[in-house]
Design a protein around this motif. Structure first.
Motif, mmCIF file in Angstrom:
data_model
loop_
_atom_site.group_PDB
_atom_site.id
_atom_site.type_symbol
_atom_site.label_atom_id
_atom_site.label_comp_id
_atom_site.label_asym_id
_atom_site.label_seq_id
_atom_site.Cartn_x
_atom_site.Cartn_y
_atom_site.Cartn_z
ATOM 1 N N GLN A 109 0.803 -1.352 -0.028
ATOM 2 C CA GLN A 109 -0.115 0.057 0.059
ATOM 3 C C GLN A 109 0.936 1.298 -0.099
ATOM 4 O O GLN A 109 0.442 2.216 0.358
ATOM 5 C CB GLN A 109 -1.061 0.139 1.362
ATOM 6 C CG GLN A 109 -1.798 -1.177 1.285
ATOM 7 C CD GLN A 109 -2.691 -1.478 0.245
ATOM 8 O OE1 GLN A 109 -3.482 -0.394 -0.090
ATOM 9 N NE2 GLN A 109 -2.767 -2.366 -0.574
ATOM 10 N N ASP B 8 3.192 4.131 -2.289
ATOM 11 C CA ASP B 8 3.222 4.607 -3.458
ATOM 12 C C ASP B 8 4.724 4.901 -4.104
ATOM 13 O O ASP B 8 5.651 4.620 -3.253
ATOM 14 C CB ASP B 8 2.861 6.372 -3.409
ATOM 15 C CG ASP B 8 1.437 6.680 -3.087
ATOM 16 O OD1 ASP B 8 0.645 5.625 -3.041
ATOM 17 O OD2 ASP B 8 1.251 7.903 -2.896
ATOM 18 N N SER C 180 0.399 4.507 -7.513
ATOM 19 C CA SER C 180 -0.470 4.587 -6.264
ATOM 20 C C SER C 180 -1.372 3.465 -6.286
ATOM 21 O O SER C 180 -2.132 3.199 -7.374
ATOM 22 C CB SER C 180 -0.784 5.880 -5.784
ATOM 23 O OG SER C 180 -1.674 6.262 -6.899
ATOM 24 N N VAL C 181 -1.886 3.094 -4.876
ATOM 25 C CA VAL C 181 -2.991 2.236 -4.760
ATOM 26 C C VAL C 181 -4.267 2.987 -4.989
ATOM 27 O O VAL C 181 -4.434 3.889 -3.904
ATOM 28 C CB VAL C 181 -2.748 1.062 -3.819
ATOM 29 C CG1 VAL C 181 -3.895 0.388 -3.555
ATOM 30 C CG2 VAL C 181 -1.433 0.242 -3.812
ATOM 31 N N ARG C 182 -5.131 2.477 -5.560
ATOM 32 C CA ARG C 182 -6.603 3.519 -5.498
ATOM 33 C C ARG C 182 -7.892 2.484 -5.204
ATOM 34 O O ARG C 182 -7.495 1.274 -5.747
ATOM 35 C CB ARG C 182 -6.622 3.956 -6.944
ATOM 36 C CG ARG C 182 -5.616 5.124 -7.376
ATOM 37 C CD ARG C 182 -6.093 5.554 -8.858
ATOM 38 N NE ARG C 182 -4.898 6.612 -8.993
ATOM 39 C CZ ARG C 182 -5.101 6.981 -10.326
ATOM 40 N NH1 ARG C 182 -5.991 6.741 -11.085
ATOM 41 N NH2 ARG C 182 -4.136 7.890 -10.607
ATOM 42 N N GLU C 183 -8.610 2.893 -4.091
ATOM 43 C CA GLU C 183 -9.600 2.163 -3.842
ATOM 44 C C GLU C 183 -10.773 2.526 -4.850
ATOM 45 O O GLU C 183 -11.300 3.679 -4.753
ATOM 46 C CB GLU C 183 -9.780 2.285 -2.223
ATOM 47 C CG GLU C 183 -8.708 1.826 -1.586
ATOM 48 C CD GLU C 183 -8.987 1.723 0.049
ATOM 49 O OE1 GLU C 183 -10.116 1.631 0.376
ATOM 50 O OE2 GLU C 183 -7.895 1.421 0.746
ATOM 51 N N ARG C 184 -11.660 1.556 -4.956
ATOM 52 C CA ARG C 184 -12.985 1.786 -5.827
ATOM 53 C C ARG C 184 -14.025 1.274 -4.748
ATOM 54 O O ARG C 184 -13.904 0.290 -4.119
ATOM 55 C CB ARG C 184 -12.889 0.899 -6.970
ATOM 56 C CG ARG C 184 -12.112 1.301 -7.878
ATOM 57 C CD ARG C 184 -12.153 0.500 -9.381
ATOM 58 N NE ARG C 184 -11.246 0.977 -10.240
ATOM 59 C CZ ARG C 184 -10.946 0.007 -11.376
ATOM 60 N NH1 ARG C 184 -11.342 -1.348 -11.323
ATOM 61 N NH2 ARG C 184 -10.021 0.633 -12.245
ATOM 62 N N GLN C 185 -14.973 2.167 -4.526
ATOM 63 C CA GLN C 185 -15.974 1.854 -3.582
ATOM 64 C C GLN C 185 -16.961 0.781 -4.409
ATOM 65 O O GLN C 185 -17.067 0.821 -5.396
ATOM 66 C CB GLN C 185 -16.763 3.174 -3.294
ATOM 67 C CG GLN C 185 -16.013 4.071 -2.500
ATOM 68 C CD GLN C 185 -16.976 5.196 -2.236
ATOM 69 O OE1 GLN C 185 -18.066 5.345 -2.435
ATOM 70 N NE2 GLN C 185 -16.244 6.135 -1.240
ATOM 71 N N ALA D 201 -16.291 -3.763 -3.778
ATOM 72 C CA ALA D 201 -15.202 -2.646 -3.538
ATOM 73 C C ALA D 201 -14.020 -3.441 -4.011
ATOM 74 O O ALA D 201 -13.775 -4.480 -3.899
ATOM 75 C CB ALA D 201 -15.070 -2.175 -1.974
ATOM 76 N N SER D 202 -12.945 -2.553 -4.429
ATOM 77 C CA SER D 202 -11.775 -3.199 -5.035
ATOM 78 C C SER D 202 -10.659 -2.103 -4.807
ATOM 79 O O SER D 202 -10.911 -1.178 -4.779
ATOM 80 C CB SER D 202 -11.978 -3.692 -6.437
ATOM 81 O OG SER D 202 -12.149 -2.805 -7.355
ATOM 82 N N LYS D 203 -9.402 -2.599 -4.952
ATOM 83 C CA LYS D 203 -8.346 -2.036 -5.104
ATOM 84 C C LYS D 203 -7.530 -2.062 -6.437
ATOM 85 O O LYS D 203 -7.765 -3.178 -7.095
ATOM 86 C CB LYS D 203 -7.139 -2.269 -4.143
ATOM 87 C CG LYS D 203 -7.827 -2.044 -2.630
ATOM 88 C CD LYS D 203 -6.792 -2.339 -1.582
ATOM 89 C CE LYS D 203 -7.444 -2.075 -0.345
ATOM 90 N NZ LYS D 203 -6.303 -2.359 0.773
ATOM 91 N N SER D 204 -6.937 -0.997 -6.981
ATOM 92 C CA SER D 204 -6.415 -1.061 -8.169
ATOM 93 C C SER D 204 -4.955 -0.256 -8.071
ATOM 94 O O SER D 204 -4.978 0.691 -7.283
ATOM 95 C CB SER D 204 -7.165 -0.533 -9.533
ATOM 96 O OG SER D 204 -6.615 -0.427 -10.545
#
Length: 90
Positions: free
Chosen positions: A39, A41, A51-56, A73-76
């Motif tokens: 996690q 950058d 960077s790690v981005r979080e999707r709701q 929800a996921s991370k990308s």
């Protein structure tokens, strides 16, 4: 440009062998992946930031049936270009 082409360009520019340039690229991508897994950058000043981005979680639609589905929800991993990179594209 694909990885072998990038390695050849780096080899030409630095005097490294193509194999050594490929090792450098692999080491770089491995470290960016490891930082993302932690996690963290990865910032390359002037070039950009990985960077790690979080999707709701959200609702979507199945395009075949039109039925509403829940998308979890996921991370990308995202990339934000730096000033020097942006200016080189203009």
């Amino acid at each position: 440009m694909h990885k072998p082409e990038l390695a050849a360009e780096i080899a030409d520019k630095t005097g490294l062998s193509k194999e050594k340039a490929m090792e450098v690229i692999t080491a770089f991508t491995d470290q960016v992946s490891a930082a993302a897994a932690r996690q963290e950058d990865t910032v390359l000043t002037g070039f950009g930031t990985f960077s790690v981005r979080e999707r709701q979680a959200r609702e979507g639609r199945n395009p075949q049936t039109g039925a509403t589905i829940k998308i979890p929800a996921s991370k990308s991993v995202g990339f934000k270009p730096g000033k020097v990179l942006k200016e080189s594209v203009r």
